[in-house]
Design an enzyme around this catalytic site. Structure first.
Site, PDB file in Angstrom:
ATOM      1  NE  ARG A  59      10.522  -0.335  16.678  1.00  0.00           N
ATOM      2  CZ  ARG A  59      10.993   0.566  17.541  1.00  0.00           C
ATOM      3  NH1 ARG A  59      10.259   0.964  18.544  1.00  0.00           N
ATOM      4  NH2 ARG A  59      12.190   1.080  17.400  1.00  0.00           N
ATOM      5  CE1 TYR A 112      -5.225  -7.473  -1.856  1.00  0.00           C
ATOM      6  CE2 TYR A 112      -3.378  -6.238  -0.942  1.00  0.00           C
ATOM      7  CZ  TYR A 112      -4.600  -6.863  -0.773  1.00  0.00           C
ATOM      8  OH  TYR A 112      -5.170  -6.894   0.463  1.00  0.00           O
ATOM      9  CG  ASP A 184       2.386  -9.786  -4.128  1.00  0.00           C
ATOM     10  OD1 ASP A 184       2.439 -10.991  -3.784  1.00  0.00           O
ATOM     11  OD2 ASP A 184       1.550  -8.989  -3.663  1.00  0.00           O
ATOM     12  CE  LYS A 209      -4.254 -13.061   0.940  1.00  0.00           C
ATOM     13  NZ  LYS A 209      -3.920 -11.996   1.890  1.00  0.00           N
TER      14      LYS A 209
HETATM   15  C1  LIG Z   1      -1.382 -10.742  -3.870  1.00  0.00           C
HETATM   16  C2  LIG Z   1      -1.507 -10.116  -2.524  1.00  0.00           C
HETATM   17  N1  LIG Z   1      -0.491  -9.378  -2.074  1.00  0.00           N
HETATM   18  C3  LIG Z   1      -0.545  -8.780  -0.875  1.00  0.00           C
HETATM   19  C4  LIG Z   1      -1.671  -8.889  -0.085  1.00  0.00           C
HETATM   20  C5  LIG Z   1      -1.713  -8.153   1.223  1.00  0.00           C
HETATM   21  O1  LIG Z   1      -1.572  -9.030   2.280  1.00  0.00           O
HETATM   22  P1  LIG Z   1      -2.151  -8.759   3.751  1.00  0.00           P
HETATM   23  O2  LIG Z   1      -3.637  -8.905   3.651  1.00  0.00           O
HETATM   24  O3  LIG Z   1      -1.477  -9.804   4.565  1.00  0.00           O
HETATM   25  O4  LIG Z   1      -1.760  -7.373   4.124  1.00  0.00           O
HETATM   26  C6  LIG Z   1      -2.747  -9.652  -0.504  1.00  0.00           C
HETATM   27  C7  LIG Z   1      -3.956  -9.801   0.338  1.00  0.00           C
HETATM   28  O5  LIG Z   1      -4.994 -10.227  -0.090  1.00  0.00           O
HETATM   29  C8  LIG Z   1      -2.674 -10.266  -1.772  1.00  0.00           C
HETATM   30  O6  LIG Z   1      -3.709 -10.987  -2.265  1.00  0.00           O
END
Ligand SMILES: Cc1ncc(COP(=O)(O)O)c(C=O)c1O
Length: 393
Positions: A59, A112, A184, A209
């Site tokens: 894990r 987000y 982020d 991404k």
């Molecule tokens: C800026 C941003 N942060 C975090 C995330 C979350 O990522 P995940 O979809 O891998 O959980 C996203 C997803 O679209 C995002 O665009």
């Protein structure tokens, strides 16, 4: 291979690669595991003393995850990285290790949407209060910091509206007040912005991404100083139980090898499309951090070394059917959430419902566009036909 002093392209190509520890094979083997065996009680004791740094149970990750973390930190500059099953897992882990009941959080209004949901749902339930702030607040953030403010969360640029934040001003105010900063950095990736070099404490990434880069895996990465590593790993793997498959860790490491080449192309194509769209009569505004007029463009120029492939277009006021006609028959731009893969995407974004600190100003509808790796001429032809349908032709 030691990476100090090397350029980013070289680091992304070689970091975390130790072929001669694996019979000369260029890529590391995929170590899949639940059970991990110990040679002796002494060995078990020793490895548990360094739990989360060594391999003790599936894990918490195996050598495959450790090599991905090694490569990512070499490029990003943080001391440690934790590999998580999604970007949302990285966001929630960063917030949960930074806030306790009674604490207060400053959250950027352009975050987000699921990040907002974590604040309004999970954090509210455990007694953490969230105050949303204008992404353009800069040094003015100092006026919002209260004695119980323990963390300031940034997302720069905002992934729907693309404001670049004045990160140094916010970091300075946070340091003055003893608050932790969380960023982020998914949009820029460590290639175009390095959070620790700008004083950010915790970096969060959706590796689903650009790191994965092929729209076929989910992953999150949290980066932090060594002093926070055990706390973050315990929260993620020990309390919440996050685990990541070694195959996904392998794919993310493979994605890193082409990250630079892909991002250069995403950047170039996105700018071609953004400039073309800015000249169209149907378009009110293009929101792209590298274009003057987008809020925070001056901070992007000052602090970032590049732009990735995601941006937005605000259309002139129109009927919803016009946008639907356009989106329904695009040939190359797929309609889907997420971004950062090799393919182009376009989706409607409703911004009025996800702003609370400062109402969203634009009257027209917003489309979020991801410029993929297709030829820009083909993408423009697709957009041209889409805009003709939009006009009803
Ligand atoms: C800026 C941003 N942060 C975090 C995330 C979350 O990522 P995940 O979809 O891998 O959980 C996203 C997803 O679209 C995002 O665009």
């Amino acid at each position: 291979m030691a990476q100090q002093g090397k350029k980013d392209r070289t680091v992304a190509t070689h970091a975390g690669s130790h072929p001669h520890e694996h019979q000369g094979v260029v890529n590391p083997p995929v170590y899949r595991a639940s059970t991990v065996l110990f040679r002796s009680v002494q060995d078990l004791r020793e490895r548990y003393r360094h739990k989360y740094e060594t391999v003790t149970y599936g894990r918490d990750g195996t050598q495959t995850h450790r090599l991905l973390a090694e490569a990512f930190t070499a490029l990003e500059g943080s001391e440690r990285a934790i590999i998580l099953p999604s970007g949302v897992a990285a966001v929630s882990t960063a917030l949960l290790i930074s806030l306790s009941p009674g604490d207060s959080l400053l959250m950027v209004d352009s975050a987000y949407e699921p990040t907002r949901e974590i604040c309004d749902g999970l954090l509210a339930r455990i007694g953490v209060e969230t105050t949303y702030y204008d992404p353009m607040i800069g040094a003015g953030i100092a006026g919002l910091i209260r004695p119980n403010t323990k963390a300031i969360y940034l997302e720069s640029p905002g992934s729907l509206t693309f404001e670049t934040q004045d990160i140094p001003a916010i970091v300075a105010a946070a340091r003055q007040a003893g608050c932790r900063t969380i960023l982020d950095n998914t949009w820029a990736t460590p290639l175009f912005f390095k959070p620790p070099a700008h004083g950010i404490d915790i970096g969060v990434y959706s590796a689903s991404k650009y790191i994965g880069g092929h729209s076929d895996m989910m992953m999150g990465i949290l980066t932090c100083p060594a002093a926070l590593h055990k706390t973050a790993a315990k929260m993620a793997h020990g309390y919440i139980g996050h685990a990541v498959s070694a195959d996904d860790a392998y794919n993310a490491l493979r994605g890193m090898r082409t990250l630079h080449a892909r991002l250069v192309q995403h950047q170039e194509t996105a700018l071609i499309l953004a400039r073309w769209l800015a000249d169209r009569p149907e378009v009110e505004q293009v929101l792209h951090p590298a274009l003057p007029g987008t809020p925070g463009h001056e901070f992007w120029r000052r602090d970032y070394t590049g732009a990735s492939g995601l941006f937005a277009v605000v259309l002139k006021p129109c009927k919803p059917e016009q946008v639907e006609r356009m989106l329904d028959s695009m040939r190359l731009f797929g309609m889907g959430y997420s971004w950062g893969g090799f393919e182009s995407l376009m989706i409607r974004a409703d911004l009025k419902t996800c702003r609370t600190a400062k109402p969203w100003h634009a009257v027209g509808r917003t489309l979020r566009i991801h410029a993929g790796l297709e030829d820009p001429e083909d993408l423009i032809a697709d957009l041209e036909d889409g805009l003709a349908r939009y006009r009803g032709e």
